[in-house]
Design an enzyme around this catalytic site. Structure first.
Site, PDB file in Angstrom:
ATOM      1  N   CYS A 235     -10.291  -9.155  15.642  1.00 34.33           N
ATOM      2  CA  CYS A 235      -9.237  -9.252  14.616  1.00 34.33           C
ATOM      3  C   CYS A 235      -9.665  -8.608  13.302  1.00 34.33           C
ATOM      4  O   CYS A 235     -10.745  -8.858  12.782  1.00 34.33           O
ATOM      5  CB  CYS A 235      -8.886 -10.707  14.363  1.00 34.33           C
ATOM      6  SG  CYS A 235      -7.564 -10.894  13.140  1.00 34.33           S
TER       7      CYS A 235
ATOM      8  N   ARG B 289       0.827  -1.206   0.000  1.00 32.73           N
ATOM      9  CA  ARG B 289       0.000   0.000   0.000  1.00 32.73           C
ATOM     10  C   ARG B 289       0.867   1.263   0.000  1.00 32.73           C
ATOM     11  O   ARG B 289       0.525   2.252  -0.616  1.00 32.73           O
ATOM     12  CB  ARG B 289      -0.906  -0.023   1.226  1.00 32.73           C
ATOM     13  CG  ARG B 289      -1.628   1.272   1.472  1.00 32.73           C
ATOM     14  CD  ARG B 289      -2.635   1.144   2.598  1.00 32.73           C
ATOM     15  NE  ARG B 289      -3.688   0.203   2.288  1.00 32.73           N
ATOM     16  CZ  ARG B 289      -4.182  -0.704   3.120  1.00 32.73           C
ATOM     17  NH1 ARG B 289      -3.701  -0.829   4.329  1.00 32.73           N
ATOM     18  NH2 ARG B 289      -5.151  -1.502   2.749  1.00 32.73           N
ATOM     19  N   TYR B 290       1.950   1.229   0.737  1.00 27.39           N
ATOM     20  CA  TYR B 290       2.820   2.401   0.864  1.00 27.39           C
ATOM     21  C   TYR B 290       3.992   2.271  -0.109  1.00 27.39           C
ATOM     22  O   TYR B 290       4.360   1.168  -0.490  1.00 27.39           O
ATOM     23  CB  TYR B 290       3.356   2.491   2.294  1.00 27.39           C
ATOM     24  CG  TYR B 290       2.276   2.703   3.334  1.00 27.39           C
ATOM     25  CD1 TYR B 290       1.697   3.949   3.496  1.00 27.39           C
ATOM     26  CD2 TYR B 290       1.841   1.664   4.136  1.00 27.39           C
ATOM     27  CE1 TYR B 290       0.713   4.147   4.455  1.00 27.39           C
ATOM     28  CE2 TYR B 290       0.853   1.861   5.097  1.00 27.39           C
ATOM     29  CZ  TYR B 290       0.297   3.103   5.253  1.00 27.39           C
ATOM     30  OH  TYR B 290      -0.668   3.305   6.199  1.00 27.39           O
TER      31      TYR B 290
ATOM     32  N   ARG C  95       7.353   0.235   1.614  1.00 21.88           N
ATOM     33  CA  ARG C  95       7.262  -0.894   2.527  1.00 21.88           C
ATOM     34  C   ARG C  95       6.064  -1.763   2.201  1.00 21.88           C
ATOM     35  O   ARG C  95       5.095  -1.296   1.603  1.00 21.88           O
ATOM     36  CB  ARG C  95       7.212  -0.437   3.981  1.00 21.88           C
ATOM     37  CG  ARG C  95       6.126   0.559   4.301  1.00 21.88           C
ATOM     38  CD  ARG C  95       6.608   1.457   5.448  1.00 21.88           C
ATOM     39  NE  ARG C  95       5.554   2.325   5.965  1.00 21.88           N
ATOM     40  CZ  ARG C  95       5.194   3.471   5.381  1.00 21.88           C
ATOM     41  NH1 ARG C  95       5.728   3.860   4.235  1.00 21.88           N
ATOM     42  NH2 ARG C  95       4.252   4.217   5.931  1.00 21.88           N
TER      43      ARG C  95
HETATM   44  C1  LIG Z   1       0.549  -0.692   8.925  1.00 29.03           C
HETATM   45  C2  LIG Z   1       0.992  -1.076   7.587  1.00 29.03           C
HETATM   46  C3  LIG Z   1       2.303  -0.847   7.178  1.00 29.03           C
HETATM   47  C4  LIG Z   1       3.345  -0.203   8.072  1.00 29.03           C
HETATM   48  O1  LIG Z   1       3.017   1.090   8.386  1.00 29.03           O
HETATM   49  P1  LIG Z   1       4.009   1.944   9.302  1.00 29.03           P
HETATM   50  O2  LIG Z   1       3.294   3.218   9.513  1.00 29.03           O
HETATM   51  O3  LIG Z   1       5.278   2.071   8.529  1.00 29.03           O
HETATM   52  O4  LIG Z   1       4.221   1.150  10.549  1.00 29.03           O
HETATM   53  C5  LIG Z   1       2.649  -1.220   5.906  1.00 29.03           C
HETATM   54  N1  LIG Z   1       1.761  -1.780   5.064  1.00 29.03           N
HETATM   55  C6  LIG Z   1       0.487  -1.986   5.418  1.00 29.03           C
HETATM   56  C7  LIG Z   1      -0.449  -2.571   4.441  1.00 29.03           C
HETATM   57  C8  LIG Z   1       0.059  -1.641   6.691  1.00 29.03           C
HETATM   58  O5  LIG Z   1      -1.218  -1.873   7.048  1.00 29.03           O
END
Ligand SMILES: *Cc1c(COP(=O)(O)O)cnc(C)c1O
Length: 447
Positions: free
Chosen positions: A136, A116-117, A120
């Site tokens: 959950c 998504r990001y 990461r």
């Molecule tokens: C929470 C999450 C992350 C990590 O988010 P951070 O803010 O970097 O901890 C990465 N990918 C997904 C899909 C998430 O839900």
């Protein structure tokens, strides 16, 4: 130093279990409680709990004897109990309920990998946990052994990571990665470690909380081979903090693993400033840094755990300034539909002028910060970091507006809706006249 140890508990029925068995995580896993009969002598079930345990439509129930021992057997509202024992309330529906409220499946280029990001990705390596939280967010898949990820799916996730160089941070989650066979977990960590662009790996696990005996010296020795490795645990209430958990955290921290905590704001469990303050203070004593406090997701079965967003704001109001800054988590709403985590907090900026901001602190003291009148703006053209920044197509977001990459962010269909079916005319056809004139975009300013 506060010499008080954290408590250590064992339900009466387990008093005669030899230490060696009690402290064996395999014994804990194989003696988990999941049927009405199992709870006899451990917890006095309510009618509602019995009914829910017999209902087939709910996702799996499993509670380790260790975790069940933290529950007051006679208190139906016990904060530990309500996290893991279903009641009739779990069967009811509510407005806004969704199966996959974070739209994770839609953001998965391969099954079980959520990207998504920009930099990461989240890797779901199993659907199994040591015990199952009733709220959950992945209730749609967890607990179901037939829904777990196959070796070939994990391989496909790794292949995706190998061919996606912008990913520098991988989160292992599930399910719980620490219930995987140690050999399988080690293989996954080895594969990730070999990918040159992956800079850090994180594990999200509630195993230390449900089954602290799993955190053995062997496990820590294995994990420390894969630094930089970070680990987030999941504690919601001070009653979950025991001597056993503290020892497990000490082992992990001594193995050089930075520890964080993610909790979920849950009605009737931890929706209280004072419970939260005690929680974060106990966590930092164990070298665990509170990381996120999540609003409860809009998932099936979790309606009775939800609180208004303002409850989270109130909790942050009661933490920031009142206790150690590093003990204050970021309160986030994980956006339904897949927008990711959105931080929400009280307002501290009260007003501003062209040379001054007015701020308030946690006590209500109102102060001013006089801004500089001779600030030399940062010049991206002479900054090596600006020059070498990774270009993420389409995900620069609001920062992209600030940096002049675009002028606006528009809802889908915005332009055509505003045309009001009018004809394309040269006065309206051309976007170029709105091209930024020196709003920070290098190309624009040199034109
Ligand atoms: C929470 C999450 C992350 C990590 O988010 P951070 O803010 O970097 O901890 C990465 N990918 C997904 C899909 C998430 O839900």
């Amino acid at each position: 130093m506060n010499p008080n140890k954290f408590p250590s508990k064992r339900a009466q029925i387990y008093k005669d279990i030899p230490e060696e068995q009690w402290n064996d995580w395999r014994w804990q896993l194989s003696h988990r409680l999941n049927s009405t009969a199992d709870f006899e002598g451990v917890i006095n079930l309510t009618e509602s709990e019995k009914h829910a345990l017999d209902a087939s439509e709910l996702f799996r129930v499993d509670i380790t004897p260790y975790f069940a021992s933290l529950i007051d057997p006679d208190d139906p509202l016990d904060p530990v109990r309500r996290q893991v024992l279903p009641t009739d309330a779990e069967i009811s529906t509510f407005t806004g309920m969704m199966e996959d409220s974070l739209a994770e499946d839609a953001h998965s280029p391969v099954p079980g990998l959520v990207h998504r990001y920009p930099d990461r990705a989240l890797m779901l390596v199993t659907t199994q946990c040591a015990s199952y939280c009733r709220y959950c967010t992945r209730g749609r898949i967890v607990g179901d052994p037939t829904a777990t990820f196959s070796r070939s799916e994990i391989d496909a996730q790794i292949e995706y990571l190998q061919r996606t160089p912008q990913i520098r941070d991988v989160l292992l989650s599930g399910g719980d990665p620490l219930v995987l066979a140690p050999k399988v977990l080690k293989e996954i960590l080895t594969c990730l470690h070999e990918i040159p662009h992956i800079e850090i790996v994180r594990i999200g696990s509630r195993v230390p909380v449900f089954m602290p005996m799993r955190v053995t010296d062997d496990l820590c020795d294995m994990l420390r081979e894969f630094h930089p490795l970070w680990l987030n645990i999941h504690v919601n209430h001070p009653n979950e903090i025991t001597q056993e958990l503290a020892e497990a955290c000490a082992k992990l921290a001594d193995a050089g693993i930075p520890l964080g905590n993610q909790s979920v704001l849950l009605a009737g469990i931890n929706d209280c400033v004072h419970i939260q303050r005690k929680l974060v203070q106990d966590l930092v004593r164990m070298r665990v840094r509170p990381y996120y406090l999540y609003i409860c997701d809009l998932v099936e079965g979790a309606g009775h755990f939800r609180t208004p967003v303002s409850k989270g704001i109130e909790i942050i109001e009661g933490l920031r300034g009142h206790t150690s800054g590093f003990a204050v988590p970021t309160f986030v709403v994980d956006a339904p539909g897949g927008g990711g985590k959105i931080p929400v907090m009280p307002n501290y900026l009260i007003s501003s002028s062209d040379h001054k901001v007015v701020l308030r602190n946690y006590e209500g003291f109102i102060s001013t910060y006089e801004e500089p009148q001779d600030y030399h703006v940062h010049d991206p053209n002479t900054c090596n970091f600006c020059q070498s920044k990774r270009q993420e197509k389409g995900q620069s977001g609001v920062l992209g507006l600030l940096e002049g990459e675009s002028m606006d962010i528009k809802p889908e269909g915005y332009d055509s809706m505003h045309m009001r079916e009018g004809e394309a005319h040269r006065l309206r056809a051309d976007n170029h006249k709105w091209k930024a004139l020196g709003i920070g975009n290098k190309e624009d300013s040199s034109e």
